[in-house]
Design a protein around this motif. Sequence first.
Motif, PDB file in Angstrom:
ATOM      1  N   ASP A 210      10.819  48.385  61.573  1.00 35.75           N
ATOM      2  CA  ASP A 210      11.312  48.185  62.938  1.00 35.75           C
ATOM      3  C   ASP A 210      11.590  46.713  63.250  1.00 35.75           C
ATOM      4  O   ASP A 210      12.475  46.391  64.042  1.00 35.75           O
ATOM      5  N   PHE A 211      10.803  45.817  62.649  1.00 32.62           N
ATOM      6  CA  PHE A 211      10.893  44.394  62.958  1.00 32.62           C
ATOM      7  C   PHE A 211      10.174  43.646  61.846  1.00 32.62           C
ATOM      8  O   PHE A 211       9.243  44.172  61.251  1.00 32.62           O
ATOM      9  N   ILE A 212      10.599  42.424  61.573  1.00 35.54           N
ATOM     10  CA  ILE A 212       9.914  41.604  60.573  1.00 35.54           C
ATOM     11  C   ILE A 212       9.424  40.322  61.235  1.00 35.54           C
ATOM     12  O   ILE A 212      10.195  39.606  61.873  1.00 35.54           O
ATOM     13  N   PHE A 213       8.133  40.054  61.082  1.00 34.79           N
ATOM     14  CA  PHE A 213       7.546  38.804  61.542  1.00 34.79           C
ATOM     15  C   PHE A 213       7.663  37.810  60.382  1.00 34.79           C
ATOM     16  O   PHE A 213       6.863  37.836  59.451  1.00 34.79           O
ATOM     17  N   TRP A 214       8.692  36.959  60.439  1.00 32.75           N
ATOM     18  CA  TRP A 214       9.004  36.040  59.340  1.00 32.75           C
ATOM     19  C   TRP A 214       7.901  34.996  59.191  1.00 32.75           C
ATOM     20  O   TRP A 214       7.436  34.428  60.175  1.00 32.75           O
ATOM     21  N   THR A 215       7.496  34.755  57.931  1.00 28.84           N
ATOM     22  CA  THR A 215       6.447  33.773  57.649  1.00 28.84           C
ATOM     23  C   THR A 215       6.953  32.613  56.797  1.00 28.84           C
ATOM     24  O   THR A 215       6.423  31.515  56.886  1.00 28.84           O
ATOM     25  N   ASP A 216       7.958  32.856  55.964  1.00 28.45           N
ATOM     26  CA  ASP A 216       8.479  31.832  55.054  1.00 28.45           C
ATOM     27  C   ASP A 216       9.985  31.978  54.924  1.00 28.45           C
ATOM     28  O   ASP A 216      10.509  33.094  54.987  1.00 28.45           O
ATOM     29  N   ALA A 217      10.654  30.849  54.703  1.00 27.04           N
ATOM     30  CA  ALA A 217      12.097  30.878  54.461  1.00 27.04           C
ATOM     31  C   ALA A 217      12.477  29.696  53.585  1.00 27.04           C
ATOM     32  O   ALA A 217      11.762  28.686  53.530  1.00 27.04           O
ATOM     33  N   SER A 218      13.602  29.835  52.902  1.00 24.38           N
ATOM     34  CA  SER A 218      14.166  28.699  52.168  1.00 24.38           C
ATOM     35  C   SER A 218      15.689  28.766  52.275  1.00 24.38           C
ATOM     36  O   SER A 218      16.270  29.846  52.398  1.00 24.38           O
TER      37      SER A 218
END
Length: 172
Positions: A133-141
Amino acid sequence: MKKKIYSLLSVFVVVMAMVAPVSAGGAVKLSSVSFRLGSLIADGTLTGLGRTDVSVIIEASGIPAITCINQGRNLVPGQSYPKVSASGTQILDGDSSVRKNGKSPFGVETVDPETIPWDEAGCPNANWTGHIDFIFWTDASISVYSESTQALLLKKEYVCTTTLTSVSCTPK
């Protein structure tokens, strides 16, 4: 004669070593990056590109909110929250009209997974599907690659904090 050949060979080696940085326009830099939700979207500006065609790739991971759905369309909350990953790519054309003096805006977005296997989602059994339903983003590059050589020109990593209405990512 040998001295002339060595001199020419030395010049050739130096020229070849300079081809990659010159074709990319020098040191590629990332500025004014902001993140927003939709999925995970990064907007910003790249400089030092010259006229090189490049790929801008966002890769991200986070913790999903999951609903389990069965064949009868019954819904129950998922009981597990495994980390999921997503990525997206934007190609920036070196001859684009928006590119000025080796500087180009970009906006790249992840393509998020929609489902997850029932057992990973913590659904009751194999008759259920885990829907993200939704993603709680923790990391990105964000990575930038030359399209012609596939050489990595830049990579920046971020730590993200997500609420239901916003995301904030800061460099690692």
